[in-house]
Design a protein around this motif. Structure first.
Motif, short mmCIF file in Angstrom:
data_model
loop_
_atom_site.label_atom_id
_atom_site.label_comp_id
_atom_site.label_asym_id
_atom_site.label_seq_id
_atom_site.Cartn_x
_atom_site.Cartn_y
_atom_site.Cartn_z
N ASP A 9 -104.54 23.17 -25.73
CA ASP A 9 -106.18 23.23 -25.25
C ASP A 9 -106.32 24.80 -24.63
OD1 ASP A 9 -106.50 20.55 -25.47
OD2 ASP A 9 -105.61 19.92 -23.73
N LEU A 10 -105.34 25.28 -24.07
CA LEU A 10 -105.44 26.65 -23.53
C LEU A 10 -105.54 27.61 -24.76
CD1 LEU A 10 -102.63 26.36 -20.65
CD2 LEU A 10 -105.29 26.43 -20.40
N VAL A 11 -104.81 27.35 -25.88
CA VAL A 11 -105.14 28.42 -26.77
C VAL A 11 -106.41 28.41 -27.22
CG1 VAL A 11 -104.28 28.46 -29.28
CG2 VAL A 11 -102.78 28.01 -27.67
N LEU A 12 -106.98 27.37 -27.44
CA LEU A 12 -108.37 27.11 -27.81
C LEU A 12 -109.38 27.78 -26.82
CD1 LEU A 12 -108.83 23.58 -29.23
CD2 LEU A 12 -108.84 25.58 -30.72
N VAL A 13 -109.19 27.68 -25.69
CA VAL A 13 -109.98 28.39 -24.55
C VAL A 13 -109.62 30.07 -24.87
CG1 VAL A 13 -110.19 28.79 -22.17
CG2 VAL A 13 -110.04 26.59 -23.00
N ALA A 14 -108.20 30.37 -25.10
CA ALA A 14 -108.01 31.89 -24.90
C ALA A 14 -108.86 32.37 -26.32
CB ALA A 14 -106.35 32.08 -25.40
N ILE A 15 -108.74 31.56 -27.42
CA ILE A 15 -109.47 32.09 -28.67
C ILE A 15 -111.19 32.20 -28.56
CG2 ILE A 15 -110.25 31.59 -31.08
CD1 ILE A 15 -107.62 29.88 -31.11
N VAL A 21 -115.20 37.92 -24.82
CA VAL A 21 -115.05 39.15 -24.01
C VAL A 21 -115.35 40.37 -24.98
CG1 VAL A 21 -113.23 40.89 -22.85
CG2 VAL A 21 -113.48 38.20 -22.29
N GLY A 22 -114.89 40.20 -26.52
CA GLY A 22 -115.09 41.31 -27.34
C GLY A 22 -116.67 41.35 -27.60
N ALA A 23 -117.30 40.24 -27.61
CA ALA A 23 -118.71 40.42 -27.84
C ALA A 23 -119.57 41.18 -26.57
CB ALA A 23 -119.26 39.07 -28.04
N ALA A 32 -118.95 50.21 -30.36
CA ALA A 32 -119.89 49.58 -31.22
C ALA A 32 -119.57 47.91 -31.38
CB ALA A 32 -119.50 50.14 -32.48
N LEU A 33 -120.51 47.19 -31.33
CA LEU A 33 -120.26 45.84 -31.35
C LEU A 33 -119.42 45.21 -32.49
CD1 LEU A 33 -120.93 42.92 -30.10
CD2 LEU A 33 -123.00 42.78 -31.71
N PRO A 34 -119.41 45.86 -33.74
CA PRO A 34 -118.40 45.25 -34.73
C PRO A 34 -117.12 45.58 -34.35
CG PRO A 34 -120.47 46.32 -35.73
CD PRO A 34 -120.50 46.36 -34.41
N THR A 35 -117.07 46.85 -34.14
CA THR A 35 -115.47 47.24 -33.55
C THR A 35 -114.97 46.29 -32.37
OG1 THR A 35 -116.22 49.45 -34.14
CG2 THR A 35 -114.09 49.12 -32.62
N ALA A 36 -115.76 46.16 -31.36
CA ALA A 36 -115.19 45.38 -30.07
C ALA A 36 -115.00 43.78 -30.68
CB ALA A 36 -116.34 45.17 -29.13
N VAL A 37 -115.96 43.31 -31.60
CA VAL A 37 -115.47 41.95 -32.04
C VAL A 37 -114.02 42.06 -33.05
CG1 VAL A 37 -116.35 39.95 -33.44
CG2 VAL A 37 -117.88 41.23 -31.62
N ILE A 38 -114.05 43.05 -33.82
CA ILE A 38 -112.90 42.95 -34.56
C ILE A 38 -111.50 43.20 -33.87
CG2 ILE A 38 -111.64 44.60 -36.30
CD1 ILE A 38 -114.49 44.97 -37.85
N ILE A 39 -111.67 43.99 -32.89
CA ILE A 39 -110.44 44.26 -31.91
C ILE A 39 -110.29 42.72 -31.26
CG2 ILE A 39 -109.68 45.22 -29.83
CD1 ILE A 39 -110.88 47.69 -30.90
N ALA A 40 -111.13 42.05 -30.82
CA ALA A 40 -110.94 40.67 -30.29
C ALA A 40 -110.53 39.76 -31.33
CB ALA A 40 -112.36 40.37 -29.63
N GLY A 41 -111.11 39.80 -32.62
CA GLY A 41 -110.47 38.94 -33.50
C GLY A 41 -108.99 39.19 -33.84
N VAL A 42 -108.76 40.37 -33.75
CA VAL A 42 -107.13 40.56 -33.95
C VAL A 42 -106.40 39.99 -32.81
CG1 VAL A 42 -105.38 42.30 -33.98
CG2 VAL A 42 -107.60 42.75 -35.43
N VAL A 43 -106.84 40.03 -31.54
CA VAL A 43 -106.21 39.46 -30.21
C VAL A 43 -106.20 37.91 -30.37
CG1 VAL A 43 -106.21 39.19 -27.98
CG2 VAL A 43 -106.71 41.35 -28.73
N ALA A 44 -107.40 37.37 -30.97
CA ALA A 44 -107.09 36.13 -31.20
C ALA A 44 -106.50 35.49 -32.27
CB ALA A 44 -108.71 35.53 -31.39
#
Length: 72
Positions: A9-15, A21-23, A32-44
């Protein structure tokens, strides 16, 4: 019936939180929004990899060799 919060459950919340947060970072900062979302996607993806390979859904490696009953 009591519900307890499990690790997955915590994993889903973290994703969800990392992507959110990236957005927000992409919208509110000069990054840039695409850059921030890509970085957040890598963390996820790292969170997902940790939940699958470091703290996987089996108790011990021997559980992986058990036969699965057919769902007839």
């Amino acid at each position: 019936m009591d519900y307890t919060v499990q690790y997955y459950d915590l994993v889903l919340v973290a994703i969800f939180a990392t992507m959110g947060v990236g957005a927000v970072v992409g919208v509110l900062t000069s990054l840039a929004l695409p850059t921030a979302v890509i970085i957040a996607g890598v963390v996820a993806a790292l969170v997902i990899a940790h939940s699958l390979f470091v703290r996987g859904p089996v108790d011990e490696p021997g559980d992986l060799t058990d036969e699965v009953d057919a769902l007839n």
